[in-house]
Design a protein around this motif. Structure first.
Motif, PDB file in Angstrom:
ATOM      1  N   TRP A  33      53.218 -16.584  37.308  1.00 57.92           N
ATOM      2  CA  TRP A  33      52.794 -15.848  36.124  1.00 57.92           C
ATOM      3  C   TRP A  33      51.315 -16.077  35.850  1.00 57.92           C
ATOM      4  N   LEU A  37      48.410 -13.490  36.833  1.00 53.84           N
ATOM      5  CA  LEU A  37      47.623 -12.918  35.743  1.00 53.84           C
ATOM      6  C   LEU A  37      46.133 -13.173  35.958  1.00 53.84           C
ATOM      7  N   CYS A  38      45.791 -14.367  36.401  1.00 50.66           N
ATOM      8  CA  CYS A  38      44.381 -14.686  36.669  1.00 50.66           C
ATOM      9  C   CYS A  38      43.806 -13.810  37.773  1.00 50.66           C
ATOM     10  N   MET A  41      43.367 -10.169  36.411  1.00 48.14           N
ATOM     11  CA  MET A  41      42.224 -10.090  35.505  1.00 48.14           C
ATOM     12  C   MET A  41      40.902 -10.215  36.254  1.00 48.14           C
ATOM     13  N   VAL A  80      43.244  -5.718  24.464  1.00 53.40           N
ATOM     14  CA  VAL A  80      43.684  -6.238  25.757  1.00 53.40           C
ATOM     15  C   VAL A  80      43.717  -7.774  25.787  1.00 53.40           C
ATOM     16  N   PRO A  81      42.655  -8.477  25.338  1.00 55.01           N
ATOM     17  CA  PRO A  81      42.754  -9.946  25.318  1.00 55.01           C
ATOM     18  C   PRO A  81      43.890 -10.462  24.445  1.00 55.01           C
ATOM     19  N   VAL A  84      46.980 -10.150  26.469  1.00 53.91           N
ATOM     20  CA  VAL A  84      46.991 -11.181  27.516  1.00 53.91           C
ATOM     21  C   VAL A  84      47.447 -12.517  26.931  1.00 53.91           C
ATOM     22  N   LEU A  85      46.910 -12.881  25.763  1.00 53.55           N
ATOM     23  CA  LEU A  85      47.303 -14.140  25.122  1.00 53.55           C
ATOM     24  C   LEU A  85      48.780 -14.130  24.746  1.00 53.55           C
ATOM     25  N   ALA A  87      51.095 -12.467  26.311  1.00 51.16           N
ATOM     26  CA  ALA A  87      51.828 -12.574  27.578  1.00 51.16           C
ATOM     27  C   ALA A  87      51.869 -14.018  28.078  1.00 51.16           C
ATOM     28  N   ILE A  88      50.832 -14.796  27.757  1.00 48.32           N
ATOM     29  CA  ILE A  88      50.830 -16.213  28.131  1.00 48.32           C
ATOM     30  C   ILE A  88      51.632 -17.039  27.144  1.00 48.32           C
TER      31      ILE A  88
END
Length: 300
Positions: A33, A37-38, A41, A80-81, A84-85, A87-88
């Motif tokens: 994951w 993701l990294c 991105m 978007v950020p 992303v946060l 999702a983490i």
């Protein structure tokens, strides 16, 4: 006997093989994951940079644009950020919930950090105590003294007294310190908990694979911080009962052992040289600071 590539460093770039449910969940979260993701991105940002460099180069835009705002872009780069946060955060919170909601413990072990060795107490098995010091190399000991062998483990990680726990049992570690802040860490268990003077911290493991697993103090605790290894031997219930009896302890509900068997040397003791068998006592004297070899060691 320790197994190469299991429970000890082997030069790989990734995480050690995990042998606990929490460890496997955390490793899966990291490998499939976070890393994915990294990568996504990074590729996305690289494409944007390449597009901007080509689209808005001086040769293609001799007259600079006078635009200063774009509502759609501003909403996108704010939203978007946040996504992303989120999702983490969702799998992270789930992992933390599992890690800090332990099931009922089958066994409790008290871990005490000292400069520079570990003390382990088994309150559920009669309260006996063992003291664990790093084993020195043959060239660093006097004739007749115990030294590290292959059966004990790798250099700077082998100890004279291992923690022994039964396989497939929930083991609770209550962790503290007698002097400065230490950290009890075993990478293959996904375990790292600070040992703080005057405070008791708690963590737990349930190891489903017999073997020997190594860790180290992971908090800078003084000049010999690099000589404070941890070794955990995971055994069957029958072998655990034998080890407890060899240490003079008792299993819950059992009577203390008497007679010759009560002082028998544990069959689990690592060996390799005649002086390698640890004494069967409730506590071993810690090595004096002067007896620890002067060497350099690095660990994170």
């Amino acid at each position: 006997m320790p197994e190469a590539g299991i429970g000890q460093p082997d030069g790989r770039y990734g995480l050690q093989d995990q042998v606990t449910p929490i460890g496997r969940e955390a490793a899966h979260f990291h490998d499939y994951w976070l890393v994915t993701l990294c990568v996504v991105m990074s590729i996305f940002v690289l494409i944007l940079l390449g597009y901007a460099m080509f689209k808005f180069r001086r040769g293609a835009n001799p007259v600079a644009s006078r635009n200063s705002h774009n509502t759609v872009l501003e909403v996108v780069w704010t939203l978007v950020p946040v996504l992303v946060l989120v999702a983490i955060a969702i799998p992270s919170i789930k992992l933390l919930s599992h890690q800090y909601s332990p099931p009922k413990a089958d066994l409790t072990i008290k871990v005490i950090g000292n400069q520079w060795y570990w003390t382990y107490s088994y309150p559920d098995n009669g309260g006996f105590e063992i003291v664990s010091n790093m084993l020195k190399e043959r060239k660093d000991v006097k004739p007749g003294e115990r030294f590290r062998t292959t059966a004990d483990g790798p250099p700077l990680l082998a100890v004279d007294e291992r923690i022994v726990i039964p396989v497939n049992k929930v083991v609770k570690f209550i962790i503290t310190s007698n002097d400065v802040i230490h950290s009890f860490a075993v990478p293959a268990f996904w375990t790292k908990m600070d040992a703080v003077p005057g405070r008791v911290n708690e963590t737990w493991v349930k190891v489903d694979r017999p073997g020997v697993y190594f860790g180290q103090c992971s908090e800078l605790c003084g000049a010999r911080h690099g000589f404070m290894p941890i070794a955990v031997e995971v055994v069957s219930d029958a072998d655990y009962a034998k080890w407890i009896a060899a240490k003079g302890g008792t299993l819950p509900g059992a009577k203390p052992a008497t007679g010759p068997d009560a002082t028998a040397v544990s069959p689990l003791s690592p060996g390799g040289n005649p002086a390698a068998a640890p004494p069967v006592t409730t506590a071993a004297a810690p090595a004096s600071p002067a007896s620890v070899p002067v060497a350099t060691s690095t660990k994170s």
